[in-house]
Design an enzyme around this catalytic site. Structure first.
Site, mmCIF file in Angstrom:
data_model
loop_
_atom_site.group_PDB
_atom_site.id
_atom_site.type_symbol
_atom_site.label_atom_id
_atom_site.label_comp_id
_atom_site.label_asym_id
_atom_site.label_seq_id
_atom_site.Cartn_x
_atom_site.Cartn_y
_atom_site.Cartn_z
ATOM 1 C CE LYS A 167 -1.720 2.572 3.230
ATOM 2 N NZ LYS A 167 -1.721 3.907 2.615
ATOM 3 N N GLY A 218 7.492 5.037 7.535
ATOM 4 C CA GLY A 218 6.674 6.240 7.693
ATOM 5 C C GLY A 218 7.061 6.965 8.960
ATOM 6 C CB SER A 219 5.394 9.649 10.783
ATOM 7 O OG SER A 219 4.138 9.077 11.052
ATOM 8 C CB THR A 220 8.169 8.431 15.163
ATOM 9 O OG1 THR A 220 9.481 8.386 14.586
ATOM 10 C CG2 THR A 220 8.223 7.850 16.563
ATOM 11 C CB THR A 222 2.085 6.217 11.275
ATOM 12 O OG1 THR A 222 1.593 7.522 10.996
ATOM 13 C CG2 THR A 222 1.153 5.202 10.656
ATOM 14 C CD GLU A 240 14.224 1.041 8.245
ATOM 15 O OE1 GLU A 240 14.610 2.067 8.856
ATOM 16 O OE2 GLU A 240 14.968 0.078 8.039
ATOM 17 C CB CYS A 274 13.818 8.822 6.738
ATOM 18 S SG CYS A 274 14.763 7.716 5.687
ATOM 19 C CD GLU A 371 11.333 13.179 10.138
ATOM 20 O OE1 GLU A 371 10.236 12.723 10.505
ATOM 21 O OE2 GLU A 371 12.122 12.549 9.417
HETATM 22 P P1 NAD Z 1 2.953 8.457 7.612
HETATM 23 O O1 NAD Z 1 3.330 7.697 8.823
HETATM 24 O O2 NAD Z 1 1.941 9.521 7.712
HETATM 25 O O3 NAD Z 1 2.402 7.461 6.489
HETATM 26 C C1 NAD Z 1 3.158 6.376 6.015
HETATM 27 C C2 NAD Z 1 2.219 5.315 5.484
HETATM 28 O O4 NAD Z 1 1.447 4.799 6.564
HETATM 29 C C3 NAD Z 1 1.213 5.814 4.456
HETATM 30 O O5 NAD Z 1 1.046 4.830 3.471
HETATM 31 C C4 NAD Z 1 -0.050 5.974 5.285
HETATM 32 O O6 NAD Z 1 -1.237 5.890 4.535
HETATM 33 C C5 NAD Z 1 0.068 4.804 6.230
HETATM 34 N N1 NAD Z 1 -0.692 4.923 7.474
HETATM 35 C C6 NAD Z 1 -1.151 6.041 8.082
HETATM 36 N N2 NAD Z 1 -1.787 5.730 9.229
HETATM 37 C C7 NAD Z 1 -1.716 4.391 9.358
HETATM 38 C C8 NAD Z 1 -2.157 3.466 10.359
HETATM 39 N N3 NAD Z 1 -2.798 3.873 11.446
HETATM 40 N N4 NAD Z 1 -1.890 2.160 10.172
HETATM 41 C C9 NAD Z 1 -1.200 1.732 9.107
HETATM 42 N N5 NAD Z 1 -0.768 2.560 8.119
HETATM 43 C C10 NAD Z 1 -1.014 3.866 8.251
HETATM 44 O O7 NAD Z 1 4.317 8.995 7.022
HETATM 45 P P2 NAD Z 1 4.535 9.950 5.764
HETATM 46 O O8 NAD Z 1 4.126 11.334 6.162
HETATM 47 O O9 NAD Z 1 3.932 9.337 4.547
HETATM 48 O O10 NAD Z 1 6.118 9.870 5.588
HETATM 49 C C11 NAD Z 1 7.004 10.736 6.203
HETATM 50 C C12 NAD Z 1 7.665 10.061 7.378
HETATM 51 O O11 NAD Z 1 8.282 8.840 6.966
HETATM 52 C C13 NAD Z 1 8.783 10.884 7.974
HETATM 53 O O12 NAD Z 1 8.724 10.837 9.382
HETATM 54 C C14 NAD Z 1 10.042 10.178 7.502
HETATM 55 O O13 NAD Z 1 11.170 10.387 8.304
HETATM 56 C C15 NAD Z 1 9.602 8.768 7.502
HETATM 57 N N6 NAD Z 1 10.461 7.961 6.634
HETATM 58 C C16 NAD Z 1 11.299 7.035 7.205
HETATM 59 C C17 NAD Z 1 12.162 6.300 6.403
HETATM 60 C C18 NAD Z 1 13.108 5.286 6.981
HETATM 61 O O14 NAD Z 1 13.578 4.421 6.241
HETATM 62 N N7 NAD Z 1 13.424 5.334 8.268
HETATM 63 C C19 NAD Z 1 12.165 6.510 5.026
HETATM 64 C C20 NAD Z 1 11.308 7.459 4.497
HETATM 65 C C21 NAD Z 1 10.447 8.172 5.306
#
Ligand code: NAD
Length: 471
Positions: A167, A218-220, A222, A240, A274, A371
């Protein structure tokens, strides 16, 4: 209507509902994506479950499929990269690189041996340790590098014999949907399924009974929800998450040279990485020179629509993130920081923000402590190196960090004292398919890439065959 479809069981499937996808360079909806229903998600997981039965059995077939997939991806770059640029904002050349990097991950894992250990083979017993696939994996990705971060999951998961339902972020679903559609011609049905929808669809995936593993980027915030949702039935998780990477400049550094490199690694992908540099620590004696050199770079960089070949940085990807960067910069300015350059959004449609260097700023300001994930970089001054290390580590984040100086041994000694998953000396953001990547503390759980990334998609199984005749 949408020109893009879900991929379920090797078939392109429309959804009853769609949602708009915005081009961040214009702020306007340019396409619609299918909104996967709960029933369609069930079908996708069921298809992945069926496909797992045979996919897990034939390692040679898996490797051959992955090589074919890599070749097909590279041949399809002109079908995929423009879609990625339009939905994500990044310059077309960077979108093309992302497609090629995705293929590179497939190639790398297609050639990686799956560990197999023989612990004992004598007259008493033969004891082996093998890696078993987990089953169906749910892959969930963010909007900054939709493709390559997906392939950090797809490549090792498929090699190990798992199948996947993937997804992408609702902000950037299209390049992923298109890529998975294209790859169906070289993969058995059900091995790689793609669904798109809002955050609620992600939550349905993490609580769904079929997947045995959630691989999430994604984000910490989430990530914590994902961990909680996966816990009741002990799904494996790799998280991650976010970072707030420090770069520490040492007193023997050349300010101009170091500032040039730091700028590249802070503003890559418009700061939406990230593990981008998100705070810079500079000794007092070099502070003004480094700040001025960073501002010079920020002034010179060309910001514009990613489809314009002149653009070096695109827009911020989405409206909430645009608002967040504006808020964090305004907060810093109202707290007494100065914008040596930038500090404001750019005129016109789209989510463009002037590359910003913030000086006279310290911890306790939100853009230092949180961040920012955008084109604004705070530069802090320090007096002693021990103090700089302590301040760099004084965070819940622990993704990566770097140290910059002419004496690289001394810089390496300082880097060894950083609490994070990756440390760099005189560089930053150097990542590759063989190098483990993961966060300490709130930046994640588990590792992606390298043999460690493959391990994360397997269970260890010990096979102990007694050779002692039964009495
Ligand atoms: P996000 O956490 O908002 O969303 C990431 C994904 O999770 C999306 O597909 C979203 O639809 C899904 N999601 C949202 N709520 C959910 C839930 N309750 N259950 C399951 N899935 C859910 O993050 P974002 O804004 O898309 O991305 C930015 C963040 O990602 C930043 O904090 C960045 O540092 C981090 N990031 C980390 C890495 C790494 O490898 N460590 C790489 C890239 C980005």
């Amino acid at each position: 209507m949408s020109n893009f479809s879900l991929t379920i069981d090797g078939t392109q499937v429309a959804a009853a509902k769609t949602f708009g996808v915005i081009n961040p360079a214009t702020g306007a909806v340019f396409e619609h994506a299918p909104e996967c229903s709960a029933d369609q998600l069930d079908l996708a997981f069921a298809a992945a479950q069926r496909a797992f039965t045979s996919w897990r059995k034939d390692e040679a077939q898996r490797r051959a499929c992955m090589v074919d997939a890599a070749n097909l991806l590279m041949a399809s770059v002109n079908d995929i990269a423009p879609v990625l640029t339009t939905e994500q904002g990044k310059p077309l050349v960077n979108a093309q690189i992302e497609v090629y990097a995705s293929a590179m991950w497939l190639q790398h894992y297609a050639a990686m041996p799956i560990p197999h250990d023989l612990l004992q083979d004598d007259e008493l017993a033969r004891v082996e340790v093998v890696r078993r696939p987990l089953g169906v994996v749910a892959g969930i990705t963010p909007w900054n590098f939709p493709l390559v971060l997906a392939f950090w999951k797809i490549a090792p998961a498929l090699l190990a014999g798992n199948t996947m339902v993937l997804k992408p972020s609702p902000f950037t679903p299209l390049a992923t949907l298109k890529t998975v559609e294209i790859l169906q011609s070289v993969l058995p049905p059900g091995v790689l399924n793609a669904v798109s929808g809002g955050d609620g669809l992600g939550a349905l995936m993490t609580s769904h009974p079929v997947p045995r593993k959630i691989s999430f980027t994604g984000s910490t915030a989430t990530g914590k929800l994902v961990a909680a949702s996966a816990a009741p039935d002990l799904k494996r998780i790799t998280l991650e998450l976010g970072g707030n990477d420090p770069a520490i400049v040492l007193d023997d550094a050349n300010p101009q040279v170091v500032a040039n490199a730091i700028f590249e690694h802070a503003f890559d992908n418009n700061g939406q990485v990230c593990s981008a540099i998100k705070r810079v620590y500079v000794p007092e004696a070099l502070y003004d020179d480094v700040v001025d050199a960073l501002a010079e770079k920020a002034n010179a960089v060309v910001v514009g629509d990613g489809s314009d070949p002149a653009s070096q940085l695109g827009p911020i990807n989405n409206a909430p993130q645009f608002e967040r960067v504006k808020m964090l910069v305004a907060d810093a300015l109202s707290s007494g920081a100065s914008a040596v350059t930038g500090g404001h959004a750019l005129d016109g449609p789209g989510y463009f923000f002037a590359p910003t260097i913030l000086a006279n700023i310290n911890e306790g300001t939100r853009i230092v402590d949180e961040e920012q994930f955008g084109p604004a970089l705070p530069v802090l001054s320090y007096q002693s190196i021990d103090e700089a290390i302590e301040r760099a580590n004084a965070t819940n984040f622990g993704l990566s960090g770097s140290v910059w100086g002419t004496d690289s041994d001394r810089a390496a000694e300082v880097a060894n004292q950083l609490d994070c998953g990756t440390t760099w000396v005189n560089t930053h953001l150097q990542l590759g398919p063989s190098q483990p990547f993961g966060g300490h503390k709130w930046s994640g759980i588990g590792i992606e890439n390298g043999t460690w990334g493959l391990d994360a998609f397997t269970e260890v199984q010990a096979i102990h065959r007694s050779k002692v005749p039964l009495a």
